[in-house]
Scaffold this active site. Structure first.
Site, mmCIF file in Angstrom:
data_model
loop_
_atom_site.group_PDB
_atom_site.id
_atom_site.type_symbol
_atom_site.label_atom_id
_atom_site.label_comp_id
_atom_site.label_asym_id
_atom_site.label_seq_id
_atom_site.Cartn_x
_atom_site.Cartn_y
_atom_site.Cartn_z
ATOM 1 N N LYS A 1 0.795 -1.231 0.000
ATOM 2 C CA LYS A 1 0.000 0.000 0.000
ATOM 3 C C LYS A 1 0.832 1.289 0.000
ATOM 4 O O LYS A 1 0.385 2.317 -0.487
ATOM 5 C CB LYS A 1 -0.949 0.021 1.204
ATOM 6 C CG LYS A 1 -2.108 -0.952 1.062
ATOM 7 C CD LYS A 1 -3.072 -0.830 2.229
ATOM 8 C CE LYS A 1 -4.288 -1.718 1.989
ATOM 9 N NZ LYS A 1 -5.285 -1.594 3.048
ATOM 10 N N ASP B 1 -10.663 2.354 1.194
ATOM 11 C CA ASP B 1 -11.061 1.748 2.484
ATOM 12 C C ASP B 1 -11.869 2.732 3.322
ATOM 13 O O ASP B 1 -12.962 2.430 3.795
ATOM 14 C CB ASP B 1 -9.822 1.320 3.292
ATOM 15 C CG ASP B 1 -9.236 0.004 2.809
ATOM 16 O OD1 ASP B 1 -9.979 -0.787 2.191
ATOM 17 O OD2 ASP B 1 -8.040 -0.228 3.051
ATOM 18 N N ALA C 1 -4.755 2.283 15.027
ATOM 19 C CA ALA C 1 -4.031 3.333 14.301
ATOM 20 C C ALA C 1 -3.253 2.735 13.141
ATOM 21 O O ALA C 1 -2.289 3.314 12.658
ATOM 22 C CB ALA C 1 -3.085 4.068 15.258
ATOM 23 N N GLY D 1 -3.475 0.661 9.155
ATOM 24 C CA GLY D 1 -3.922 1.122 7.841
ATOM 25 C C GLY D 1 -5.413 1.437 7.781
ATOM 26 O O GLY D 1 -5.815 2.484 7.244
ATOM 27 N N ALA D 2 -6.243 0.537 8.321
ATOM 28 C CA ALA D 2 -7.700 0.757 8.244
ATOM 29 C C ALA D 2 -8.091 1.988 9.061
ATOM 30 O O ALA D 2 -8.888 2.826 8.609
ATOM 31 C CB ALA D 2 -8.435 -0.481 8.748
ATOM 32 N N ASN E 1 -5.012 3.717 20.988
ATOM 33 C CA ASN E 1 -4.183 2.649 20.404
ATOM 34 C C ASN E 1 -3.213 2.082 21.432
ATOM 35 O O ASN E 1 -2.794 2.757 22.365
ATOM 36 C CB ASN E 1 -3.395 3.175 19.196
ATOM 37 C CG ASN E 1 -2.903 2.037 18.311
ATOM 38 O OD1 ASN E 1 -3.681 1.163 17.949
ATOM 39 N ND2 ASN E 1 -1.619 2.040 17.973
ATOM 40 N N ARG E 2 -2.885 0.814 21.216
ATOM 41 C CA ARG E 2 -1.968 0.113 22.125
ATOM 42 C C ARG E 2 -0.563 0.696 22.029
ATOM 43 O O ARG E 2 0.051 1.041 23.029
ATOM 44 C CB ARG E 2 -1.971 -1.370 21.726
ATOM 45 C CG ARG E 2 -1.087 -2.266 22.509
ATOM 46 C CD ARG E 2 -1.203 -3.685 22.000
ATOM 47 N NE ARG E 2 -0.836 -3.811 20.585
ATOM 48 C CZ ARG E 2 -0.839 -4.942 19.907
ATOM 49 N NH1 ARG E 2 -1.210 -6.065 20.503
ATOM 50 N NH2 ARG E 2 -0.473 -4.985 18.642
ATOM 51 N N ASP F 1 3.618 4.999 19.202
ATOM 52 C CA ASP F 1 4.136 5.644 17.989
ATOM 53 C C ASP F 1 3.073 5.757 16.898
ATOM 54 O O ASP F 1 2.845 6.829 16.337
ATOM 55 C CB ASP F 1 5.394 4.900 17.482
ATOM 56 C CG ASP F 1 5.202 3.390 17.415
ATOM 57 O OD1 ASP F 1 4.221 2.903 18.007
ATOM 58 O OD2 ASP F 1 6.011 2.700 16.772
#
Ligand code: NDP
Length: 284
Positions: free
Chosen positions: A73, A109, A133, A135-136, A156-157, A160
């Site tokens: 991608k 997407d 966080a 690609g989707a 997010n886990r 970064d």
């Protein structure tokens, strides 16, 4: 490359590294058959080292475009002539479209998700909590920001990727966005309008649960999950049980396919035909 109609079918397809795209092939080919289009959608297994050759090959063969999935991608961008607006912000392309002999990278997407969401609500002015966080999540966040969502909280886990996405939303799209490190059960603020799982939690595992305080879900919230298989995730079931309106990942996948077919051919394909073929392809 010529746009003259020819005897051979028009070609599009998917460049990926595995056979994961097979249900998508069934969905796309069903659309072509239904609309009596002399087109084929071909799954091509392309290792990363062959991507440049594969793009040249698609050009030489007169492809109208192609989808690409991980890990192509981002790397595909260097082989293209330009990018659509949201693909440029995301820095990721999942759909390449031949326009006036130029190869333009788009990202369908997030647009597919947006179309599903718009069947329930207008996201403009809404507060969104987005889990994930990758690609989707990036694709969804950028589209929501571009249509005027009020605020996007990225949960997010890993720090970064999460803070990176929040900062892209602030600096490139100018939306109010904050990053929250996902530790323990996340408690939704009561003013949240839209809750989205854009992580891979739930993929092939209907029992997998997000670390989310279910008591913070309110009836007024719309809850969406990107997971397409199984479409009825724990999150969808839990949210429905609390009276929330829900969206599963099938709608997003069908809609990104509709948008791709439309980009390549100008035809607006029948959503129900594609949905049925996709569900059959997924064995559902
Ligand atoms: P990525 O690998 O790019 O991102 C995965 C995300 O999930 C990251 O944010 C990651 O967090 C998070 N994550 C994974 N496991 C856990 C866990 N155990 N706990 C907390 N967070 C976790 O994947 P994509 O974004 O490309 O895809 C995500 C999902 O979206 C896929 O499973 C796919 O099924 C679905 N998808 C659906 C589409 C549709 O049309 N319905 C289209 C595209 C994708 P971290 O950063 O910390 O690693």
């Amino acid at each position: 490359m010529s746009d003259t109609p020819h005897f051979l079918p028009e070609l599009v397809g998917s460049m990926s590294t595995g056979a994961a795209g097979n249900p998508t092939v069934a969905m796309m080919e069903a659309a072509f058959a239904h609309h009596k289009m002399h087109w084929r959608y071909i799954n091509m297994e392309i290792p990363p080292a062959s991507l440049a050759d594969a793009v040249l090959g698609a050009k030489a063969l007169g492809f109208r475009g192609f989808n690409c999935s991980l890990p192509h991608k981002i790397n595909v961008i260097q082989h293209l002539d330009g990018l659509g607006e949201s693909a440029a912000v995301m820095g990721a392309v999942n759909c390449v479209v031949r326009r006036s002999n130029q190869w333009i990278g788009e990202n369908t997407d997030g647009k597919g998700f947006l179309r599903s969401l718009q069947s329930l609500t207008d996201p403009a002015g809404k507060s969104v909590v987005l889990f994930g966080a990758g690609g989707a999540a990036r694709a969804i966040a950028v589209e929501l920001a571009m249509v005027g969502a009020k605020k996007i909280t990225v949960v997010n886990r890993s720090q970064d990727r999460g803070s990176g996405l929040a900062s892209v939303l602030q600096t490139k799209v100018g939306i109010d966005s904050e990053f929250v490190r996902w530790q323990g059960e996340y408690v939704l603020h009561p003013t949240t309008d839209i809750v989205i799982n854009a992580t891979s939690i739930g993929l092939y595992d209907a029992d997998a649960r997000l670390a989310l305080d279910l008591n913070s879900l309110r009836q007024s919230m719309i809850v969406a999950d990107v997971i397409e298989n199984p479409p009825r995730t724990s999150l969808i079931g839990d949210a429905e049980a609390r009276g929330c309106r829900v969206l599963d990942g099938i709608g997003m996948l069908v809609n990104q396919g509709i948008i791709a077919v439309n980009y390549w051919s100008g035809v607006e394909p029948d959503a129900e035909v594609m949905r049925r073929a996709l569900l059959r392809g997924l064995g559902l």
